[in-house]
Design a protein around this motif. Structure first.
Motif, PDB file in Angstrom:
ATOM      1  N   MET A   1       0.818  -1.210   0.000  1.00 16.26           N
ATOM      2  CA  MET A   1       0.000   0.000   0.000  1.00 16.26           C
ATOM      3  C   MET A   1       0.858   1.268   0.000  1.00 16.26           C
ATOM      4  N   ALA A   2       2.089   1.134   0.461  1.00 16.93           N
ATOM      5  CA  ALA A   2       3.056   2.237   0.482  1.00 16.93           C
ATOM      6  C   ALA A   2       4.415   1.541   0.497  1.00 16.93           C
ATOM      7  N   PRO A   3       5.524   2.258   0.196  1.00 18.93           N
ATOM      8  CA  PRO A   3       6.815   1.569   0.062  1.00 18.93           C
ATOM      9  C   PRO A   3       7.138   0.630   1.226  1.00 18.93           C
ATOM     10  N   ASP A   4       6.765   0.989   2.437  1.00 19.76           N
ATOM     11  CA  ASP A   4       7.117   0.127   3.572  1.00 19.76           C
ATOM     12  C   ASP A   4       5.873  -0.430   4.260  1.00 19.76           C
ATOM     13  N   ARG A   5       4.763  -0.464   3.576  1.00 24.47           N
ATOM     14  CA  ARG A   5       3.507  -0.868   4.218  1.00 24.47           C
ATOM     15  C   ARG A   5       2.722  -1.865   3.368  1.00 24.47           C
ATOM     16  N   ARG A   6       2.349  -2.960   3.999  1.00 27.50           N
ATOM     17  CA  ARG A   6       1.427  -3.912   3.355  1.00 27.50           C
ATOM     18  C   ARG A   6       0.010  -3.652   3.873  1.00 27.50           C
ATOM     19  N   LEU A   7      -0.958  -4.141   3.140  1.00 27.88           N
ATOM     20  CA  LEU A   7      -2.346  -3.976   3.568  1.00 27.88           C
ATOM     21  C   LEU A   7      -2.573  -4.625   4.942  1.00 27.88           C
ATOM     22  N   ALA A   8      -1.871  -5.723   5.180  1.00 29.25           N
ATOM     23  CA  ALA A   8      -2.044  -6.450   6.447  1.00 29.25           C
ATOM     24  C   ALA A   8      -1.621  -5.633   7.661  1.00 29.25           C
ATOM     25  N   SER A   9      -0.911  -4.535   7.440  1.00 34.76           N
ATOM     26  CA  SER A   9      -0.473  -3.729   8.589  1.00 34.76           C
ATOM     27  C   SER A   9      -1.621  -2.858   9.129  1.00 34.76           C
ATOM     28  N   LYS A  10      -2.693  -2.745   8.376  1.00 32.18           N
ATOM     29  CA  LYS A  10      -3.815  -1.890   8.819  1.00 32.18           C
ATOM     30  C   LYS A  10      -4.636  -2.628   9.874  1.00 32.18           C
ATOM     31  N   GLN A  11      -4.929  -1.929  10.946  1.00 34.52           N
ATOM     32  CA  GLN A  11      -5.658  -2.580  12.043  1.00 34.52           C
ATOM     33  C   GLN A  11      -7.051  -3.040  11.639  1.00 34.52           C
ATOM     34  N   ILE A  12      -7.670  -2.267  10.748  1.00 31.41           N
ATOM     35  CA  ILE A  12      -9.047  -2.665  10.384  1.00 31.41           C
ATOM     36  C   ILE A  12      -9.034  -3.999   9.641  1.00 31.41           C
TER      37      ILE A  12
END
Ligand SMILES: Cc1cc2nc3c(=O)[nH]c(=O)nc-3n(C[C@H](O)[C@H](O)[C@H](O)COP(=O)(O)OP(=O)(O)OC[C@H]3O[C@@H](n4cnc5c(N)ncnc54)[C@H](O)[C@@H]3O)c2cc1C
Length: 401
Positions: A281-292
């Motif tokens: 979702m961003a250079p250092d972020r996967r979708l799984a990192s979102k709490q929702i």
């Protein structure tokens, strides 16, 4: 309470999982983009492979060539096969044939068993079940317009049915028709076997369901019975016992359906978690990192486990105390599992974003076709009302403090 699975079942389930992954899931892109009929030859090849592995017709009687698994064993098989829409068909335990096989086995004459049951279990022919009518409520099927009137040695059937699933390409239908209009409401209708090449058996159309009419096994037909004449020997079970026999179909059939739905949940859940893990979702972020998204994963895991345990418990109740005593459990799993499946498929689709709406994954197919789970096999509301009535009755005169 013992949650162990026998060694025999572990082996069978391992073989099925491998077969589904290697042989069936790779066929899904073709299944989603080509006509169902064009896929039949390849599905026939897969069916032969299943027979060679001695996994054909897992729930059907051994004497007719099935594996003869008991209800809980087949529940686990149904879950494993439910991961793909092709699973039950390729293993010879698909609805509506599975239910028809059960009632032919239980109520068929020796001649009916040879003529219809044996080739059905062998997978040489298919069948359908024709009860619901266009103009009258399927939720209250004692209201039925279709009649079967005796004439000489025959019944002459007239009526309009729809949602006769898989009639396209079927060899025969088991039709519910009123034979005894003067009897009490639950003793008016009978089940009659009608070969689909009988003059007067008119398949009007495959009904478009969520925009897709489908064909062959993967379809739902509207059928007009017009002076459709069959011998009286085609009566299945005693005359006037159509609803009694229909009840027989319900308990085990519900377990098979609900575990197939759990299989769908498992597949959707796998796809959801894998997508959340992989989508950047961003250079250092996967979708799984979102709490929702994490909350959805946890909620779906809990819902699937709870629903699965409810179904296995209902199967255990049927086997230990019988269908009648297990009526509440059988009704509860119907609406609980259908709703869990709808929620899990919806969440998985949402996690896939635009991709979820395409046919590049199996999710949109599940979303379209499995919405019906809350309607067929008794609409959710019908089950809720009947469970609530029984519960309320059991509280009459009960002292509660
Ligand atoms: C995909 C699919 C496959 C099917 N396959 C078959 C098949 O192979 N053979 C066959 O004979 N039929 C089949 N059916 C038909 C199915 O059994 C009926 O659609 C079902 O029984 C509901 O009947 P109905 O559609 O006439 O709805 P209705 O009976 O008109 O009910 C409409 C709605 O009213 C509500 N309702 C009904 N009763 C109550 C109540 N007591 N209290 C509160 N609310 C209530 C529910 O929300 C229900 O959805 C299939 C249906 C679908 C969608």
């Amino acid at each position: 309470m013992d949650f162990n699975v026998s060694e025999k079942m572990k082996t069978i389930l391992g073989m099925i999982d491998e077969f589904v992954d290697k042989e069936l899931i790779p066929l899904e892109p073709e299944f989603l983009t080509r006509s169902a009929r064009s896929l039949l030859p390849v599905l026939e090849e897969k069916r032969k492979m299943v027979s060679q592995m001695e996994l054909w017709a897992p729930n059907h009687p051994r004497e007719f060539g099935g594996m003869g698994l008991d209800l809980i064993e087949h529940a686990l098989v149904s879950e494993a096969l439910g991961r793909t829409p092709l699973g039950h068909y390729v293993f010879g335990c698909q609805a509506p044939d599975a239910g028809n096989i059960e009632i032919l086995h239980q109520f068929g004459t020796a001649e009916q068993k040879e003529k219809y049951l044996r080739p059905l279990v062998d997978g040489k022919i298919r069948s359908c079940f024709s009860m619901t009518e266009v103009e009258l409520p399927g939720s209250n099927p004692v209201m039925m317009d279709t009649t079967a009137v005796k004439d000489g040695d025959d019944y002459v059937i007239n009526g309009q049915k729809w949602y006769t699933s898989s009639a396209d390409g079927a060899e025969f239908a088991i039709v519910m028709a009123v034979t005894n209009p003067d009897a009490g409401p639950y003793l008016q209708a009978s089940m009659i076997i009608v070969p689909t090449d009988t003059p007067g058996f008119n398949l009007v159309r495959n009904i478009p369901v969520m925009g897709h009419a489908g064909e062959d096994y993967f379809s739902h037909a509207e059928i007009l019975y017009q002076n459709c004449r069959v011998p009286q020997q085609n009566l299945l079970g005693p005359e006037g016992h159509g609803f009694v026999i229909a009840q027989e179909r319900l308990g085990p059939g519900r377990i098979h359906h609900c575990m197939r739905w759990i299989g769908i949940c498992n597949r959707a859940f796998d796809l959801m978690v894998a997508r959340a893990r992989d989508r950047i979702m961003a250079p250092d972020r996967r979708l799984a990192s979102k709490q929702i998204i994490q909350a959805w994963i946890a909620e779906c895991a809990a819902d699937i486990l709870a629903a699965r345990l409810m179904v296995l418990h209902a199967a255990w109740m049927i086997e230990t105390v019988g269908k009648k005593e297990a009526r509440n459990e059988i009704s509860l799993i119907k609406f609980v599992v259908a709703n869990v499946m709808q929620k899990v498929v919806d969440r998985a689709l949402q996690v896939h974003g635009g991709l979820g709406m395409t046919d590049d994954t199996i999710l949109a197919f599940f979303y379209r076709h499995e919405r019906a789970a809350r309607i067929y096999d008794g609409a959710d509301e019908v089950h809720k009302v009947s469970v609530a009535r029984r519960i309320l009755r059991s509280y009459e005169g009960k002292r509660v403090r």
